[in-house]
Design an enzyme around this catalytic site. Structure first.
Site, PDB file in Angstrom:
ATOM      1  N   LYS A  69      35.374  26.664  18.620  1.00  0.00           N
ATOM      2  CA  LYS A  69      36.791  26.919  18.347  1.00  0.00           C
ATOM      3  C   LYS A  69      37.560  25.674  18.755  1.00  0.00           C
ATOM      4  O   LYS A  69      37.476  25.230  19.897  1.00  0.00           O
ATOM      5  CB  LYS A  69      37.285  28.132  19.135  1.00  0.00           C
TER       6      LYS A  69
ATOM      7  N   GLY B  28      -0.453  44.804  22.994  1.00  0.00           N
ATOM      8  CA  GLY B  28       0.360  44.689  21.790  1.00  0.00           C
ATOM      9  C   GLY B  28       0.101  43.400  21.046  1.00  0.00           C
ATOM     10  O   GLY B  28       0.625  43.191  19.948  1.00  0.00           O
TER      11      GLY B  28
ATOM     12  N   HIS C 163      -4.309  44.679  29.456  1.00  0.00           N
ATOM     13  CA  HIS C 163      -3.898  44.507  30.845  1.00  0.00           C
ATOM     14  C   HIS C 163      -4.525  45.616  31.682  1.00  0.00           C
ATOM     15  O   HIS C 163      -4.505  46.789  31.289  1.00  0.00           O
ATOM     16  CB  HIS C 163      -2.379  44.566  30.998  1.00  0.00           C
TER      17      HIS C 163
ATOM     18  N   ALA D 290       6.981  40.550  19.683  1.00  0.00           N
ATOM     19  CA  ALA D 290       7.660  39.790  18.633  1.00  0.00           C
ATOM     20  C   ALA D 290       6.635  39.132  17.719  1.00  0.00           C
ATOM     21  O   ALA D 290       6.544  37.899  17.630  1.00  0.00           O
ATOM     22  CB  ALA D 290       8.583  38.754  19.260  1.00  0.00           C
TER      23      ALA D 290
END
Length: 812
Positions: free
Chosen positions: A227, A676, A681, A748
């Protein structure tokens, strides 16, 4: 004029057209020019305004944009300020006889103290010319003076910046920057050549305006720009142009006349460019711009949108297309010059916003990537301010008890609906000259009655005015009573009429944003995972629904967040330390680092915290092995079985069972979680009886024991080269500050797998580590997972580990 003695002594002003008068300082910025001088030898004369004269150097081969080039610059006598724009023919028989072309003109900015630089022989400066831009160094060649002891040999060297590496300016520019003439045309006194645009001058459009919001926008749907602290301007190029218009449509071409020639570098027949005019040459702030307007410069124009080009209306094109057209149009313009393109902040804007605010900047503008250009205020453009600043109408003044002050404060108002609303007073921010100016301009506006309704208790003694003058005000907030708090006067505004000044209040970033766990999730329909068609809203809803199960392990632990603000294909990064712009639902704990400094870490306690992180682009949550009330005492150990790419998942499962059994032999029970990704783990719940060093040493011992027992299957060193066909037992997650993926966190990666706790008796039937979808995670939760009670990492466990090592060595 003693400092100009050498200049005057060398010239007969009855013979030469060169100026004899001293000239006047600009009063604001420092001016600069380069004159191309065809004399006995062709050279370029650099002129820098300083302390009432022009410091001068003769550059024998001309300047170069190549930082490796060192061009000789011979210091010559100081010239008068009036010489700055000189162009003409110096007759034969006079000093410097030959043709002088004004080759570049603009402003310059010292980057180090000038007096010290001249004394030490190193001037570091930035040029803001039409042709010469960016950082430069003038360096004195020690012990290398010419025959005249007063003529010093310097080197002119380009700094390695954005403007470096451009085409050779000596070869590129053969005409006057002011008259467009060649040497021959200057010598023959030909008329100046003004470039004429042939296209139809575009019709002025009303600007698109931004809505003030509380939070940063979703960077997947919006990009952010700085800005700026200046005047909004539309620049029309075409026949009769350039023309510069204010936001309200006023033609201010004359006010910005020194900026207009810079648009000659924009190659087109016609265009309408939206942007902002700011103070140039390193000057900062709105007040600096006001001073520049009075002095005639310096200015810069920062372009951020293109509404039409060569007669084609672009307003119905998405912003991304308009931006590409703008960048192509502005490509011939010299970098770091008077014309610039507003930089786009890709990826996560939070860090930039924090830096902007810390440096005293205005804030950011968020623009919807696929948005069309629409006049008026809407939510395709949003503004996020570091501090509140707006225009208000001056409707009165309070007399001062001091004779030195023409008034004590100004009464302010702004439109709400169809009427002016009183918003309070401002009594600070004025210097003496500004108070006198305001008093003079208020005098003809005096009236007996008020134009606003205001409590008599607040306005006793106020002298009322017709609502005409507009002031720029900085303030802390607008109170519930509608009054400005901690108001500070900045300056008067000429570009916006009083009738357009309205009360502006922050709104939620998007009133139509979907509320999930009480958090407004912007761009909820934006797809994050293409294959599974999961949107940002789906991700947020998943974390809201899984929160009761997820928080059992995740609540109150410091977090590292894997953020993908633009989705899977964009930039990704881990963020440990939340900054300005993070939602309040993400709570903060201060943690002392190894260097002794305290840094903020995020933690969550409820679903709103998880969803608030998603709103900021978070996909993965990684947790500490300790909770915030006892950060020095871990309450879980994590062994991450990380296989080589070539190994099948069956081998990873077998390794998990073997690790479970080995831990059981040591007296520790564990539970398993599919990562995943591609691993598993194994987690051991702990009582908080030992510190990080003990936990880390024990985990290293377990990993080493297994790796030594079966070196063809396992390794305990983080070595890619040695991992071929093996599984790395990652024990490094068990030290202070290290993290592991949280149970039920999305990953992700394509497929949107979940880090899923799994029962030991169910593990054998699982085909891969990323087999669990969000739907399956919600259906099963902790079902069937037997999490042991916290255990003590005591003497019996460590002694069992020692016995296991002894037995292994005895076997060897």
């Amino acid at each position: 004029m003693a400092e100009l003695g050498t200049y005057l002594d060398k010239r007969d002003f009855g013979q030469t057209p060169e100026p004899s008068e001293a000239g006047h300082p600009s009063g604001v910025g420092l001016r600069y020019s380069i004159q191309n001088h065809r004399a006995t030898r062709l050279h370029w004369d650099l002129r820098l305004e300083w302390e009432g004269v022009l410091l001068s150097w003769a550059i024998t081969r001309g300047p170069s944009f190549d930082p490796s080039e060192k061009r000789l610059a011979v210091r010559t006598e100081d010239h008068p300020l009036s010489y700055l724009g000189f162009e003409g023919e110096i007759p034969e028989g006079n000093y410097g006889a030959g043709t002088v072309m004004l080759w570049d003109i603009g402003w310059w900015q010292p980057l180090d103290p000038v007096a010290r630089g001249l004394k030490k022989g190193h001037l570091h400066l930035r040029l803001h010319g039409r042709r010469m831009t960016g950082d430069w160094n003038l360096i004195l060649m020690k012990g290398r003076k010419s025959g005249d002891d007063k003529r010093q040999n310097w080197l002119m060297i380009k700094g390695d910046d954005e403007a470096a590496g451009q085409r050779d300016p000596v070869a590129r520019y053969k005409r006057s920057v002011s008259t467009g003439r060649t040497f021959a045309e200057i010598k023959s006194e030909a008329a100046p050549k003004t470039p004429a645009l042939t296209g139809k001058l575009p019709r002025l459009a009303k600007p698109q305006l931004a809505t003030l919001v509380e939070d940063l926008a979703d960077p997947g749907a919006y990009w952010h720009e700085l800005k700026l602290d200046g005047y909004r301007a539309m620049v029309a190029l075409g026949k009769g142009g350039p023309r510069v218009y204010t936001r309200s449509g006023l033609d201010w071409t004359d006010k910005f006349s020194s900026l207009v020639p810079a648009f000659e570098d924009v190659s087109c027949d016609a265009a309408l460019i939206d942007g902002e005019i700011v103070a140039g040459a390193g000057m900062q702030g709105f007040s600096a711009l006001q001073d520049a307007i009075k002095a005639g410069g310096p200015f810069s124009f920062v372009a951020f949108d293109l509404l039409s080009l060569a007669g084609t209306d672009l307003t119905d094109k998405p912003l991304t297309e308009r931006r590409k057209a703008l960048e192509k149009l502005m490509k011939p313009v010299p970098p770091m010059g008077a014309l610039q393109v507003s930089p786009v902040i890709e990826g996560d804007p939070a860090e930039t916003f924090g830096m902007v605010c810390e440096s005293g900047g205005e804030g950011l503008i968020a623009k919807r990537r696929d948005g069309h250009y629409r006049t008026g205020r809407g939510k395709d453009w949003l503004k996020i301010k570091c501090r509140r600043r707006a225009e208000f109408v001056i409707v009165g003044w309070q007399p001062s008890s001091s004779r030195a002050r023409p008034f004590a404060s100004l009464a302010l108002a702004a439109h709400e609906g169809d009427k002016l609303t009183y918003v309070g007073k401002v009594g600070t921010g004025f210097d003496e000259a500004k108070m006198d100016e305001i008093a003079t301009r208020m005098k003809p506006l005096a009236r007996k009655s008020a134009t606003v309704e205001a409590p008599a208790s607040e306005t006793a003694g106020v002298r009322w005015l017709s609502p005409s003058l507009v002031a720029e005000i900085d303030y802390a907030e607008i109170t519930a009573q509608g009054r400005l708090r901690h108001a500070v006067f900045l300056d008067l505004r000429e570009d916006k009429p009083a009738r357009e000044v309205r009360v502006e209040r922050e709104v939620a970033m998007s009133d139509d944003a979907e509320k999930i766990a009480g958090i407004a999730v912007s761009s909820a329909d934006r797809v994050i995972f293409d294959k599974s068609k999961l949107t940002k809203g789906d991700v947020a809803r998943y974390y809201e629904a899984i929160a009761p199960a997820m928080l059992e392990e995740t609540a109150d632990r410091p977090l590292s967040l894997l953020r993908l603000p633009e989705g899977l294909e964009g930039e990704r990064f881990f963020q440990k330390h939340p900054g300005k712009g993070f939602p309040d639902a993400l709570k903060i704990v201060e943690i002392t680092e190894k260097d002794g400094d305290a840094e903020p870490y995020a933690y969550v306690t409820d679903a709103a915290g998880l969803v608030g992180a998603v709103q900021m682009g978070t996909i993965e949550f990684h947790i500490w092995g300790a909770r915030r009330d006892r950060l020095d005492r871990p309450d879980r150990l994590v062994f991450d079985l990380d296989p080589d790419e070539g190994l099948k998942f069956a081998e990873v499962k077998s390794a998990a069972f073997d690790l479970r059994d080995r831990l059981a032999d040591l007296g520790l029970e564990s539970w398993a979680m599919l990562s995943g990704g591609k691993g598993i783990h194994v987690v051991v719940p702990l009582r908080r009886t030992v510190g990080w060093d003990t936990a880390k040493l024990f985990c290293r011992g377990v990993a080493s024991l297994i790796a030594e027992a079966e070196p063809m299957r396992f390794l305990s060193e983080m070595s890619k080269a040695k991992r071929k066909n093996k599984i790395f037992i990652d024990w490094l997650r068990n030290e202070r500050g290290s993290t592991a993926i949280a149970p039920f966190s999305l990953r992700a990666r394509p497929g949107a797998g979940v880090a899923m706790p799994i029962a030991w008796d169910a593990l054998g039937g699982v085909r891969k580590a990323n087999a669990t979808s969000t739907k399956q995670a919600l259906e099963h939760g902790w079902q069937g997972v037997d999490r042991p009670a916290p255990q003590t990492l005591g003497a019996s466990v460590t002694e069992a580990l020692e016995r296991a090592f002894a037995a292994l060595n005895d076997h060897d």
